[in-house]
Design an enzyme around this catalytic site. Structure first.
Site, mmCIF file in Angstrom:
data_model
loop_
_atom_site.group_PDB
_atom_site.id
_atom_site.type_symbol
_atom_site.label_atom_id
_atom_site.label_comp_id
_atom_site.label_asym_id
_atom_site.label_seq_id
_atom_site.Cartn_x
_atom_site.Cartn_y
_atom_site.Cartn_z
ATOM 1 N N ASP A 120 0.804 -1.228 0.000
ATOM 2 C CA ASP A 120 0.000 0.000 0.000
ATOM 3 C C ASP A 120 0.835 1.276 0.000
ATOM 4 O O ASP A 120 0.341 2.337 -0.374
ATOM 5 C CB ASP A 120 -0.943 0.016 1.208
ATOM 6 C CG ASP A 120 -2.170 -0.858 0.967
ATOM 7 O OD1 ASP A 120 -2.535 -1.070 -0.192
ATOM 8 O OD2 ASP A 120 -2.765 -1.317 1.958
ATOM 9 N N TYR A 142 -9.581 -0.282 3.750
ATOM 10 C CA TYR A 142 -8.917 -0.190 5.048
ATOM 11 C C TYR A 142 -8.517 1.230 5.397
ATOM 12 O O TYR A 142 -8.282 2.054 4.522
ATOM 13 C CB TYR A 142 -7.645 -1.041 5.039
ATOM 14 C CG TYR A 142 -7.760 -2.271 5.907
ATOM 15 C CD1 TYR A 142 -8.215 -3.471 5.385
ATOM 16 C CD2 TYR A 142 -7.436 -2.219 7.260
ATOM 17 C CE1 TYR A 142 -8.336 -4.598 6.187
ATOM 18 C CE2 TYR A 142 -7.552 -3.345 8.061
ATOM 19 C CZ TYR A 142 -7.999 -4.525 7.521
ATOM 20 O OH TYR A 142 -8.116 -5.622 8.317
HETATM 21 CO CO CO Z 1 -6.917 -6.797 8.647
#
Ligand code: CO
Length: 638
Positions: free
Chosen positions: A306, A390
């Site tokens: 990421d 996320y």
């Molecule tokens: Co997780």
């Protein structure tokens, strides 16, 4: 209240790029590229080229700081597709140094995501596969374009930008799409060719029955919440912010946001009896990996870098007072670049504030019936980033006793699969809701800690405890001791945690002694952290080799910043730490960098659904003989 650096003229070499600098530089790049800056070209990220240490140290206030900005972007060359461009602009001379990315690709940009979604939705095969599943309303289909990893579908030629697209169904625009994953369908999108190169279809599983809405209005009832909690500092804050320079309770440092490394602390030092003692030259995330452990074809290829793939720094949230941050806050903004080369301002991207932290030290003396107690307080420097499903928060904590802490906060929405009744594979993907399973996965964060502990001559030791065999010198069999050994070279310094032995790593400066005659030091206390679980021969282990060990140590090199290399997107791996360390360079009594991977192995629970309560991981840096005694003895009582 908020401090804005965006439009300020940089006066320090580490001041982040201003909007004006970004736009001047992108104009110069476009001019250099001429006709090859076409309709499909775009910028992905801009970062300050931080001057090398020697140049920073010789910089004097009032001098004109040399300014160079580095841009990553893509331009889809027609006949010979490659990884895009990596361009450095010298803002003083106006010179542009441009190189083509030969291995890997420029990071994922906003336009890539938009185009991948459009291409998938327009594909007749994808549409037919959705209709066969009874899904007709494509408007409310949410498509998540995942990085294609280092191995896109074989039908996508090398040099092409690519995504794997998975789908979710929303009831309406405001719904949580993750409640209803479209199981079994993956569209392999070739962005360069502008088509779905391959449609992977593993058969139909009905959409799970329940909604996953987590907003207050969607809850059947709300509890009576706690009463308001006001944090006020009637005499004002006790830290100062001057541009990007911060000072608080003997601590001095600079802070910035980097597109790949996120929140960065620069030139962190502690003022000790009038002397500013350097500790860390630069401390930040270097790279991260989120590998999935499920064998399901919907998940087994998933492992995202990421930081380098998605430019996590540019995914920074604009923080909201009272929600993200409570108390007396100072904010700093972040300037990113839009695909077209104009500047994008993220207001309030960095939050700086003080927090009470309970007791710092205390003793009650029974003889004199006196109690001495001091309260702990910490300076918190944080940012929060949304990457797909996320959220990641990065919190640097500085304490009154010289400790430095990194706490990563993980929240957001877990990855999911739709499963048939009775077909749960709990060891790989526990159920989190009816017919909804969430695969096991890891979040591993590699932090690059460039130590300058009282100068650049540093070494690192591994310290751990060991039981002493019973015998003449240990008649009660109770003895245990500290075992300490020098990690002299890069290969010796590839280490993993061992909590049973209280293993930690201590950075020392052999040239400076404390009053007890020992080298001054700081130790890295790892948390309860895993390393990469995937096999050494796996593709993810090649791409994220940094995560195979909790510790690496390298000699300082100004261009060794990103643990998986500078261009990890669509890169099969091998770059970064594994390449740099092949020569097994010496890391003894020299300028060293520690690379510490921490994280969590996430075994999802029903309580993680539909939105996950914050989970944390991190590490602590503690002075060990850096000071001559408890450095917070001089803290006045309240
Ligand atoms: Co997780």
């Amino acid at each position: 209240m908020a401090q804005t650096t965006a439009s300020n003229v940089p006066i320090h070499p580490l001041d982040p790029p201003s909007a004006a600098e970004v736009e001047r530089a992108t104009a110069l790049i476009k001019e250099t590229m001429g006709k090859s800056w076409g309709e499909r070209a775009g910028f992905c990220s801009v970062a300050l080229v931080e001057p090398a240490k020697a140049a920073l140290k010789s910089f004097a206030a009032g001098e004109s700081p040399g300014r160079q900005l580095r841009f990553l972007g893509y331009d889809y060359p027609v006949d010979d597709p490659d990884g895009g461009f990596d361009a450095t602009v010298d803002l003083t001379s106006g010179e542009v140094a441009m190189s083509r990315i030969a291995k890997g690709q420029a990071p994922i940009g906003g336009a890539d995501v938009f185009n991948a979604i459009r291409i998938a939705k327009q594909d007749s095969g994808w549409q037919a596969a959705m209709r066969r599943r009874g899904i007709e309303d494509f408007e409310h289909v949410q498509i998540d374009p995942w990085p294609a990893s280092g191995y896109p579908h074989p039908s996508i030629p090398r040099g092409h930008r690519a995504h794997r697209c998975i789908s979710f169904v929303r009831e309406d625009k405001t719904d949580n799409g993750y409640a209803r994953p479209v199981q079994g369908l993956i569209a392999h999108v070739d962005l360069t060719a502008g088509r779905v190169a391959h449609l992977e279809d593993h058969g139909d599983v009905p959409l799970p029955p329940e909604s996953g809405r987590y907003d207050a209005a969607s809850q059947p009832r709300l509890r009576e919440g706690p009463k308001p909690l006001s944090i006020t500092q009637p005499e004002g804050i006790s830290f100062t912010v001057d541009g990007n320079a911060v000072a608080w309770q003997n601590w001095e440092f600079r802070v910035s946001l980097h597109p790949i490394n996120g929140l960065v602390l620069h030139q962190l030092g502690y003022r000790d009896a009038g002397e500013l003692r350097p500790i860390l030259h630069r401390a930040a995330l270097s790279e991260m990996i989120v590998p999935y452990g499920d064998t399901d074809p919907m998940h087994r290829w998933k492992h995202v870098l990421d930081a380098g793939e998605a430019s996590i720094g540019n995914c920074a949230n604009s923080l909201m007072l009272g929600c993200d941050c409570l108390g007396e806050i100072r904010y700093l903004d972040h300037v990113a670049v839009k695909p077209d080369g104009t500047a994008r301002l993220v207001k309030n991207a960095i939050c700086i504030h003080e927090e009470d932290r309970g007791i710092l030290w205390k003793h009650h003396d029974g003889h004199s019936q006196t109690t001495e107690v001091r309260r702990s307080r910490r300076l918190v420097v944080s940012s929060f980033h949304t990457v797909g499903n996320y959220e990641y928060g990065f919190y640097w904590h500085l304490y009154l006793d010289g400790s430095i802490e990194m706490e990563v906060k993980l929240t957001g929405i877990v990855g999911v699969s739709a499963v048939l009744d009775g077909e749960e594979r709990a060891e790989f993907a526990p159920l989190v809701a009816p017919n909804l399973a969430s695969p096991v996965h890891q979040h591993l964060f590699c932090f690059r800690l460039d130590f300058d502990l009282d100068g650049e001559t540093n070494s690192v030791y591994e310290a751990e405890t060991e039981a002493v065999p019973a015998g003449e010198s240990n008649p009660d069999g109770t003895a245990f001791r500290i075992r300490s050994r020098l990690l002299a070279s890069e290969k010796q310094a590839m280490r993993n945690v061992d909590a049973a032995r209280s293993r930690c790593w201590k950075v020392v400066n052999p040239e400076r002694r404390n009053r007890l005659g020992n080298p001054v030091g700081y130790r890295l206390l790892p948390g309860a952290t895993p390393a990469l679980l995937a096999e050494a021969s796996s593709k993810v282990a090649a791409r994220a080799a940094f995560a195979r060990h909790n510790l690496w140590v390298t000699p300082y090199r100004p261009d060794e910043i990103c643990a998986a290399g500078d261009h990890p997107n669509l890169n099969p791996g091998g770059d970064g730490l594994p390449a740099w360390t092949t020569g097994d360079r010496s890391v003894e009594a020299t300028d060293i960098v520690l690379w510490h991977t921490v994280g969590s192995t996430h075994l999802p629970r029903p309580e993680d659904w539909p939105v996950m309560p914050v989970e944390t991981c991190g590490f602590l840096l503690q002075p060990v003989g850096f000071f001559d005694r408890n450095p917070a003895l001089d803290l006045p009582p309240h």
